[in-house]
Enzyme design. Structure first.
Site, PDB file in Angstrom:
ATOM      1  N   LYS A 130       8.700 -24.694 -57.800  1.00 34.91           N
ATOM      2  CA  LYS A 130       9.265 -23.821 -56.761  1.00 34.91           C
ATOM      3  C   LYS A 130      10.429 -23.028 -57.367  1.00 34.91           C
ATOM      4  O   LYS A 130      11.505 -23.565 -57.584  1.00 34.91           O
ATOM      5  CB  LYS A 130       9.774 -24.615 -55.560  1.00 34.91           C
ATOM      6  CG  LYS A 130      10.069 -23.665 -54.383  1.00 34.91           C
ATOM      7  CD  LYS A 130      11.059 -24.193 -53.385  1.00 34.91           C
ATOM      8  CE  LYS A 130      12.495 -23.975 -53.752  1.00 34.91           C
ATOM      9  NZ  LYS A 130      12.951 -22.571 -53.790  1.00 34.91           N
ATOM     10  N   GLY A 164      20.632 -26.227 -60.148  1.00 31.74           N
ATOM     11  CA  GLY A 164      21.237 -25.502 -59.033  1.00 31.74           C
ATOM     12  C   GLY A 164      22.593 -26.088 -58.693  1.00 31.74           C
ATOM     13  O   GLY A 164      23.292 -26.600 -59.572  1.00 31.74           O
ATOM     14  N   SER A 165      22.927 -26.055 -57.414  1.00 36.03           N
ATOM     15  CA  SER A 165      24.285 -26.440 -57.012  1.00 36.03           C
ATOM     16  C   SER A 165      24.452 -27.967 -56.983  1.00 36.03           C
ATOM     17  O   SER A 165      23.474 -28.722 -56.921  1.00 36.03           O
ATOM     18  CB  SER A 165      24.581 -25.896 -55.615  1.00 36.03           C
ATOM     19  OG  SER A 165      23.822 -26.604 -54.662  1.00 36.03           O
ATOM     20  N   GLY A 201      21.710 -30.603 -55.635  1.00 42.72           N
ATOM     21  CA  GLY A 201      21.264 -31.557 -56.653  1.00 42.72           C
ATOM     22  C   GLY A 201      21.482 -32.996 -56.226  1.00 42.72           C
ATOM     23  O   GLY A 201      20.626 -33.863 -56.426  1.00 42.72           O
ATOM     24  N   GLU A 227      20.493 -30.714 -62.932  1.00 43.83           N
ATOM     25  CA  GLU A 227      21.439 -29.947 -63.742  1.00 43.83           C
ATOM     26  C   GLU A 227      22.239 -29.116 -62.752  1.00 43.83           C
ATOM     27  O   GLU A 227      21.679 -28.253 -62.088  1.00 43.83           O
ATOM     28  CB  GLU A 227      20.617 -29.067 -64.686  1.00 43.83           C
ATOM     29  CG  GLU A 227      21.266 -28.823 -65.979  1.00 43.83           C
ATOM     30  CD  GLU A 227      21.903 -30.058 -66.520  1.00 43.83           C
ATOM     31  OE1 GLU A 227      23.146 -30.098 -66.461  1.00 43.83           O
ATOM     32  OE2 GLU A 227      21.204 -30.986 -66.965  1.00 43.83           O
ATOM     33  N   CYS A 249      26.040 -21.480 -65.224  1.00 43.78           N
ATOM     34  CA  CYS A 249      26.758 -22.732 -65.006  1.00 43.78           C
ATOM     35  C   CYS A 249      27.630 -23.057 -66.215  1.00 43.78           C
ATOM     36  O   CYS A 249      28.530 -23.873 -66.142  1.00 43.78           O
ATOM     37  CB  CYS A 249      25.800 -23.872 -64.688  1.00 43.78           C
ATOM     38  SG  CYS A 249      24.608 -24.168 -65.967  1.00 43.78           S
ATOM     39  N   GLU A 273      33.764 -24.164 -58.529  1.00 41.89           N
ATOM     40  CA  GLU A 273      32.969 -23.178 -59.251  1.00 41.89           C
ATOM     41  C   GLU A 273      32.710 -21.992 -58.325  1.00 41.89           C
ATOM     42  O   GLU A 273      32.163 -22.169 -57.239  1.00 41.89           O
ATOM     43  CB  GLU A 273      31.634 -23.820 -59.655  1.00 41.89           C
ATOM     44  CG  GLU A 273      30.715 -22.890 -60.396  1.00 41.89           C
ATOM     45  CD  GLU A 273      29.365 -23.530 -60.711  1.00 41.89           C
ATOM     46  OE1 GLU A 273      28.808 -24.221 -59.838  1.00 41.89           O
ATOM     47  OE2 GLU A 273      28.868 -23.325 -61.827  1.00 41.89           O
TER      48      GLU A 273
HETATM   49  C1  UN1 Z   1      23.314 -20.453 -71.223  1.00 42.43           C
HETATM   50  O1  UN1 Z   1      24.537 -20.554 -71.130  1.00 42.43           O
HETATM   51  O2  UN1 Z   1      22.769 -19.685 -72.038  1.00 42.43           O
HETATM   52  O3  UN1 Z   1      22.133 -22.306 -64.974  1.00 42.43           O
HETATM   53  C2  UN1 Z   1      22.383 -21.274 -70.404  1.00 42.43           C
HETATM   54  C3  UN1 Z   1      22.820 -22.194 -65.999  1.00 42.43           C
HETATM   55  C4  UN1 Z   1      22.590 -23.188 -67.110  1.00 42.43           C
HETATM   56  C5  UN1 Z   1      22.024 -22.548 -68.333  1.00 42.43           C
HETATM   57  C6  UN1 Z   1      23.009 -21.828 -69.157  1.00 42.43           C
HETATM   58  N1  UN1 Z   1      21.689 -24.210 -66.632  1.00 42.43           N
HETATM   59  O4  UN1 Z   1      23.607 -21.290 -66.096  1.00 42.43           O
END
Ligand code: UN1
Length: 467
Positions: free
Chosen positions: A163, A214-215, A219, A236, A270, A367
């Site tokens: 998804k 995601g957030s 998560g 993540e 992120c 964030e």
């Molecule tokens: C990067 O810095 O090249 O969602 C990758 C994000 C991370 C991936 C960053 N999971 O921004």
């Protein structure tokens, strides 16, 4: 009218040009997830039984399709999520490289053997595919993040139900067009949808493992749901990443690197830098160098080669970021640069640098996922580490210094999944483990060899002679 919202078409608009509609897509719901999981389940056993070389060949051929369509895919990434075109091209190249990396990894050793108790038996622990994995991916890396979940999932013999984010449906379709024709069956099922489709996927009893990016809030909910029903989860999540500038650093070079890490692609990574923690001795010099570097970044149409910042994904995201800057200033922060919307169509915000004294201030803790960065001061390396670690996130920290002894010490004390010295916090080496500590990550790391941990489970087998 939540139900009506959930069934309205997913509409993808160019964040740099509100008049440019990329496409409209029918969102799937629980029934579509159900169908997709059934189809994936039917295909999974046959796929897992294929020789690893066949799976590797499929992924190599899919990489070839990505490479053949590279220019078109980069344009689509630029147009659908507003990524500066240089970065969009980099993402396409990275996507092909990820597919090729995991194609080869499919042929790695798939377990260990152990000395058996009787000395005659064969005792081994072998990695097996999990079965059907559910993948929930964000819009900010609309093809690279799906690739770094799909490629290892497929390499190790799983079927996938994917998804993608409702902000990047067209990129998802395009990546699927590169993969699907090269796979031996319907082992990648995609359901376009919103949170309700994601929840149906996470809760589906036919899905054995869920990988999510995601957030933090979503998560954590994903992980809780998965644990409740005995499925594996890998989440993540966000970052509140610090770049520490020690007294001996080259300030100009550090400022240039940090400005891009904080504001590039409008800070929508992120891994972006959200706090610059600078040694008190160099605070004034660093402030000036950083303001100059931030103001020197080109905020413009992502189609321009010189663009470094680009728009935010939506008008709502831009307004939320501007509001966060305003609250930050009201709470005592000093605005050093930017912070307001640009007088242009598109969701642009002038990159905002805010000097913050209070480590518990919102801009020093939360964030924003936007071109918004706090400049903070710490007296000495120990105080900088304490400040850097003093947030609930733990994804990545950068340190700028020429002092190797100091680096060796700090690398052990920073509680983030990645530590990068004289490098931007953003950017990832696709062959190394990627993931965060504390609220930033749950479950095994992604990417590189580490990806095998999540996309397989271990079967310990003891085979003894019959008499
Ligand atoms: C990067 O810095 O090249 O969602 C990758 C994000 C991370 C991936 C960053 N999971 O921004």
């Amino acid at each position: 009218m939540a139900a009506a919202g959930a069934t309205a078409d997913i509409v993808s608009d160019n964040p740099a040009d509100p008049g440019d509609r990329v496409g409209s897509f029918r969102p799937g719901g629980g029934i579509d997830v159900d169908r997709a999981v059934s189809a994936a389940r039917d295909a999974a056993a046959g796929y897992a039984a294929l020789p690893a070389q066949a799976r590797a060949d499929s992924l190599h051929r899919a990489a070839g399709r990505v490479e053949a369509r590279a220019a078109e895919l980069a344009e689509l990434v630029r147009r659908e999520v507003g990524k500066p075109v240089l970065e969009a091209r980099g993402e396409v190249a990275r996507t092909a490289a990820i597919l090729r990396y995991h194609a080869q990894a499919a042929l790695d050793p798939d377990g260990d053997t152990f000395p058996s108790g009787d000395g005659r038996s064969l005792l081994m622990a072998r990695r097996r595919p999990r079965g059907v994995v559910g993948l929930i991916t964000p819009w900010n890396f609309p093809i690279a993040i799906p690739a770094w979940k799909l490629a290892p999932a497929l390499a190790y013999g799983n079927a996938c139900v994917w998804k993608p984010s409702p902000f990047s449906p067209a990129c998802a379709e395009a990546l699927l067009e590169c993969l699907a024709p090269e796979l031996p069956g319907p082992v990648v099922q995609m359901v376009q949808g919103r949170a309700d489709a994601g929840a149906a996927l996470v809760g589906h009893p036919g899905v054995h493992a869920i990988s999510f990016t995601g957030s933090v809030a979503t998560g954590n909910a994903v992980a809780r749901m998965a644990v409740e029903r005995g499925a594996a989860a890998q989440c993540e999540m966000g970052g509140q990443n610090a770049s520490i500038v020690l007294a001996d650093a080259d300030l100009e070079a550090a400022a240039a690197t940090i400005a891009t890490a904080a504001m590039g692609y409008a800070g929508q990574k992120c891994t972006a830098t959200s706090r610059v923690i600078c040694d008190g001795a160099t605070a004034a010099g660093m402030r000036d160098a950083l303001v100059a570097a931030v103001e020197g970044l080109r905020v413009e149409d992502p189609a321009e080669e010189a663009c470094r910042v680009g728009p935010l994904i939506s008008a709502g995201a831009r307004d939320a970021a501007a509001a966060a800057v305003k609250r930050g200033v009201e709470a005592g922060g000093r605005l050093l640069a930017g912070g307001g919307p640009l007088d242009a169509p598109g969701n642009y915000l002038a990159p905002a640098l805010v000097e913050v004294d209070d480590p518990s201030a919102e801009l020093a803790q939360e964030e924003v996922f936007a071109p918004v960065c706090a400049l903070m001061r710490a007296d000495g390396a120990d105080a900088a580490v304490e400040l850097a670690n003093g947030v609930r996130h733990g994804l990545v920290t950068a340190v700028f210094t020429r002092d190797l002894d100091r680096v060796l010490d700090l690398a052990n004390r920073l509680d983030t999944g990645l530590v990068r010295v004289n490098q931007p916090t953003s950017g990832v080496d696709l062959h190394t483990p990627f993931g965060g500590e504390k609220a930033s990550g749950l479950g095994p790391r992604e990417q590189g060899k580490a990806a095998r941990e999540f996309y397989t489970s271990l079967r310990t087998v003891l085979i003894s002679p019959s008499c």
